[in-house]
Design an enzyme around this catalytic site. Structure first.
Site, PDB file in Angstrom:
ATOM      1  N   GLY A 292       0.440  -5.015   0.858  1.00 37.69           N
ATOM      2  CA  GLY A 292      -0.851  -4.850   0.199  1.00 37.69           C
ATOM      3  C   GLY A 292      -0.576  -5.494  -1.218  1.00 37.69           C
TER       4      GLY A 292
ATOM      5  N   ALA B 136       0.857  -0.981   0.094  1.00 36.35           N
ATOM      6  CA  ALA B 136      -0.045   0.014   0.148  1.00 36.35           C
ATOM      7  C   ALA B 136       0.969   1.168  -0.225  1.00 36.35           C
ATOM      8  CB  ALA B 136      -0.909  -0.230   1.124  1.00 36.35           C
TER       9      ALA B 136
ATOM     10  N   GLU C 149       4.773  -5.205   6.968  1.00 37.18           N
ATOM     11  CA  GLU C 149       3.951  -4.152   7.947  1.00 37.18           C
ATOM     12  C   GLU C 149       4.277  -4.414   9.336  1.00 37.18           C
ATOM     13  OE1 GLU C 149       2.783  -6.328   5.636  1.00 37.18           O
ATOM     14  OE2 GLU C 149       0.967  -5.262   4.645  1.00 37.18           O
TER      15      GLU C 149
ATOM     16  N   GLU D   1      -0.924  -9.090  -0.667  1.00 38.73           N
ATOM     17  CA  GLU D   1      -2.427  -9.180  -0.578  1.00 38.73           C
ATOM     18  C   GLU D   1      -3.013  -9.304  -1.775  1.00 38.73           C
ATOM     19  OE1 GLU D   1      -2.518  -6.217   2.417  1.00 38.73           O
ATOM     20  OE2 GLU D   1      -3.773  -7.663   3.612  1.00 38.73           O
TER      21      GLU D   1
HETATM   22  C1  HXC Z   1       5.254   4.567  -1.155  1.00 38.51           C
HETATM   23  C2  HXC Z   1       7.057   3.461  -1.959  1.00 38.51           C
HETATM   24  C3  HXC Z   1       6.473   2.071  -1.379  1.00 38.51           C
HETATM   25  C4  HXC Z   1       5.278   1.967  -0.881  1.00 38.51           C
HETATM   26  C5  HXC Z   1       8.471   1.768  -2.385  1.00 38.51           C
HETATM   27  N1  HXC Z   1       8.104   3.062  -2.586  1.00 38.51           N
HETATM   28  N2  HXC Z   1       7.523   1.018  -1.805  1.00 38.51           N
HETATM   29  N3  HXC Z   1       6.193   4.640  -1.937  1.00 38.51           N
HETATM   30  N4  HXC Z   1       4.505   3.198  -0.593  1.00 38.51           N
HETATM   31  N5  HXC Z   1       4.858   0.900  -0.282  1.00 38.51           N
HETATM   32  C6  HXC Z   1       9.059   3.885  -3.237  1.00 38.51           C
HETATM   33  C7  HXC Z   1      10.302   4.477  -2.435  1.00 38.51           C
HETATM   34  O1  HXC Z   1       9.863   5.618  -1.554  1.00 38.51           O
HETATM   35  C8  HXC Z   1      10.890   5.084  -3.555  1.00 38.51           C
HETATM   36  O2  HXC Z   1      10.487   6.476  -4.018  1.00 38.51           O
HETATM   37  C9  HXC Z   1      10.680   4.046  -4.732  1.00 38.51           C
HETATM   38  O3  HXC Z   1       9.511   3.549  -4.572  1.00 38.51           O
HETATM   39  C10 HXC Z   1      11.663   3.327  -5.198  1.00 38.51           C
HETATM   40  O4  HXC Z   1      11.835   2.529  -3.526  1.00 38.51           O
HETATM   41  P1  HXC Z   1      13.370   2.155  -3.043  1.00 38.51           P
HETATM   42  O5  HXC Z   1      13.134   2.030  -1.697  1.00 38.51           O
HETATM   43  O6  HXC Z   1      14.219   3.414  -3.408  1.00 38.51           O
HETATM   44  O7  HXC Z   1      13.708   0.991  -3.927  1.00 38.51           O
HETATM   45  P2  HXC Z   1      14.790  -0.194  -3.045  1.00 38.51           P
HETATM   46  O8  HXC Z   1      15.654   0.508  -2.198  1.00 38.51           O
HETATM   47  O9  HXC Z   1      15.121  -1.036  -4.232  1.00 38.51           O
HETATM   48  O10 HXC Z   1      13.745  -0.902  -1.951  1.00 38.51           O
HETATM   49  C11 HXC Z   1      12.759  -1.735  -2.303  1.00 38.51           C
HETATM   50  C12 HXC Z   1      11.870  -2.081  -1.332  1.00 38.51           C
HETATM   51  C13 HXC Z   1      11.483  -0.485  -0.515  1.00 38.51           C
HETATM   52  C14 HXC Z   1      12.659  -2.922  -0.438  1.00 38.51           C
HETATM   53  C15 HXC Z   1      10.522  -2.655  -1.655  1.00 38.51           C
HETATM   54  O11 HXC Z   1      11.120   0.223  -1.377  1.00 38.51           O
HETATM   55  C16 HXC Z   1      10.305  -0.929   0.555  1.00 38.51           C
HETATM   56  O12 HXC Z   1      10.694  -1.555   1.598  1.00 38.51           O
HETATM   57  N6  HXC Z   1       9.255  -0.700   0.237  1.00 38.51           N
HETATM   58  C17 HXC Z   1       8.287  -0.478   1.329  1.00 38.51           C
HETATM   59  C18 HXC Z   1       7.672  -1.636   1.419  1.00 38.51           C
HETATM   60  C19 HXC Z   1       6.341  -1.795   2.404  1.00 38.51           C
HETATM   61  O13 HXC Z   1       6.747  -1.614   3.670  1.00 38.51           O
HETATM   62  N7  HXC Z   1       5.170  -2.570   2.097  1.00 38.51           N
HETATM   63  C20 HXC Z   1       4.183  -2.404   2.994  1.00 38.51           C
HETATM   64  C21 HXC Z   1       3.540  -0.938   3.002  1.00 38.51           C
HETATM   65  S1  HXC Z   1       2.144  -1.364   4.304  1.00 38.51           S
HETATM   66  P3  HXC Z   1      11.587   7.704  -3.951  1.00 38.51           P
HETATM   67  O14 HXC Z   1      10.531   8.821  -4.225  1.00 38.51           O
HETATM   68  O15 HXC Z   1      12.426   7.840  -2.979  1.00 38.51           O
HETATM   69  O16 HXC Z   1      12.329   7.157  -5.297  1.00 38.51           O
HETATM   70  C22 HXC Z   1       0.729  -2.066   3.338  1.00 38.51           C
HETATM   71  C23 HXC Z   1      -0.271  -2.214   4.377  1.00 38.51           C
HETATM   72  C24 HXC Z   1      -1.342  -2.960   3.519  1.00 38.51           C
HETATM   73  O17 HXC Z   1       1.003  -2.719   2.204  1.00 38.51           O
HETATM   74  C25 HXC Z   1      -2.741  -2.567   3.814  1.00 38.51           C
HETATM   75  C26 HXC Z   1      -3.796  -2.981   3.037  1.00 38.51           C
HETATM   76  C27 HXC Z   1      -3.877  -2.561   1.718  1.00 38.51           C
END
Ligand code: HXC
Length: 259
Positions: free
Chosen positions: A110, A67, A133, A113
């Site tokens: 997400g 998400a 998460e 999911e």
């Molecule tokens: C917003 C995101 C994002 C996310 C990545 N980006 N995931 N933005 N929400 N979930 C953005 C980063 O900020 C970055 O933007 C760009 O995408 C590239 O990501 P990087 O982090 O620079 O890439 P990398 O170093 O290769 O790392 C990849 C990654 C990391 C390991 C996937 O991005 C990450 O940990 N993302 C978050 C994953 C996460 O926590 N997902 C769960 C979310 S909560 P910029 O602008 O800096 O280039 C959830 C709840 C669900 O899903 C609830 C129900 C729907």
């Protein structure tokens, strides 16, 4: 079909309805607009006689990295409640046609999911699944704790949800999360081929099989058996049943019409 969506691309090729998640700069982070776009197209596909199978795929380095954290960071509990945050996800669970997902790169939070809402999954060898998460001080909210547990059992689900650790395509295959691993370069080609095979089967059989298998996940064996039986009976009121059985007896290929 409206072809202008903010966060996805959609098209129809032959019997397949294709949806591409399209926010590659943020690894296809799923914002509310994307979920709404996906559902709008899926429901169109579900009603479109030409479409027999829906294919869902990512774009760039990810299927979807979860998400959109930026969108939800400032939300509070009542925002979610008043917005009925997961209403579109509930609609996704009611799509009748088969959904085949093609996962490359990250399928996290997400994004995982969303993958778990697909009926069949192909994954590239670089696919990584996980629920990070816990690292954000939250937990899955679109079915992650439920669908993963029903799929792989409590032991592994608890481990992956507690640690947030990512699992590779091979583990995902071993635990029955995905159907096949293919080389990244041929992921779409193989997915479309697989989807094409399903699309050539009798559509009403596929529809009622999907409904029956999903029912099995939730109900007792006896209740599931009763449900299956009614769907079995129902298929004997279709032209495709007559066609399928006549074709067998006449030693020719069946021509299914979905009626
Ligand atoms: C917003 C995101 C994002 C996310 C990545 N980006 N995931 N933005 N929400 N979930 C953005 C980063 O900020 C970055 O933007 C760009 O995408 C590239 O990501 P990087 O982090 O620079 O890439 P990398 O170093 O290769 O790392 C990849 C990654 C990391 C390991 C996937 O991005 C990450 O940990 N993302 C978050 C994953 C996460 O926590 N997902 C769960 C979310 S909560 P910029 O602008 O800096 O280039 C959830 C709840 C669900 O899903 C609830 C129900 C729907």
């Amino acid at each position: 079909m409206n072809n202008h969506y903010e966060c996805i691309e959609a098209s129809i090729t032959g019997k397949l309805g294709l949806i591409n998640l399209n926010r590659p700069k943020v690894l296809n982070a799923i914002n509310r607009q994307m979920v709404s776009d996906i559902l709008s197209v899926m429901e169109d596909f579900d009603e479109n006689d030409q479409v027999r199978v829906i294919v869902l795929c990512g774009n760039g380095r990810a299927f979807a990295a979860g998400a959109d954290i930026d969108e939800m960071a400032a939300d509070d509990a009542i925002d979610f409640e008043l917005r009925n945050q997961f209403k579109d996800w509930d609609r996704l669970a009611r799509i009748k046609k088969p959904i085949i997902g093609a996962v490359q790169g990250f399928a996290l939070g997400g994004g995982f999911e969303l993958a778990l809402c697909c009926d069949l999954l192909l994954a590239a060898d670089d696919a990584e699944f996980g629920f990070p998460e816990v690292n954000l001080g939250v937990m899955p909210g679109a079915g992650g704790t439920q669908r993963l547990t029903k799929l792989v059992g409590k032991t592994k689900a608890m481990e992956w949800l507690f640690t947030g650790k990512r699992i590779g395509a091979l583990d995902a295959l071993q635990f029955g999360i995905i159907n096949r691993i293919v080389a990244k370069e041929v992921l779409m080609e193989e997915t479309l081929k697989f989807a094409g095979e399903v699309a050539n089967q009798a559509p009403l059989s596929i529809r009622l099989i999907k409904e029956s298998v999903l029912k099995a996940v939730d109900v007792s064996l006896d209740e599931g058996m009763q449900f299956e039986r009614k769907n079995f009976y129902l298929l004997f009121s279709t032209e495709d049943q007559k066609e399928g059985m006549s074709a067998f007896q006449e030693k020719r290929k069946a021509n299914f019409k979905g009626k």
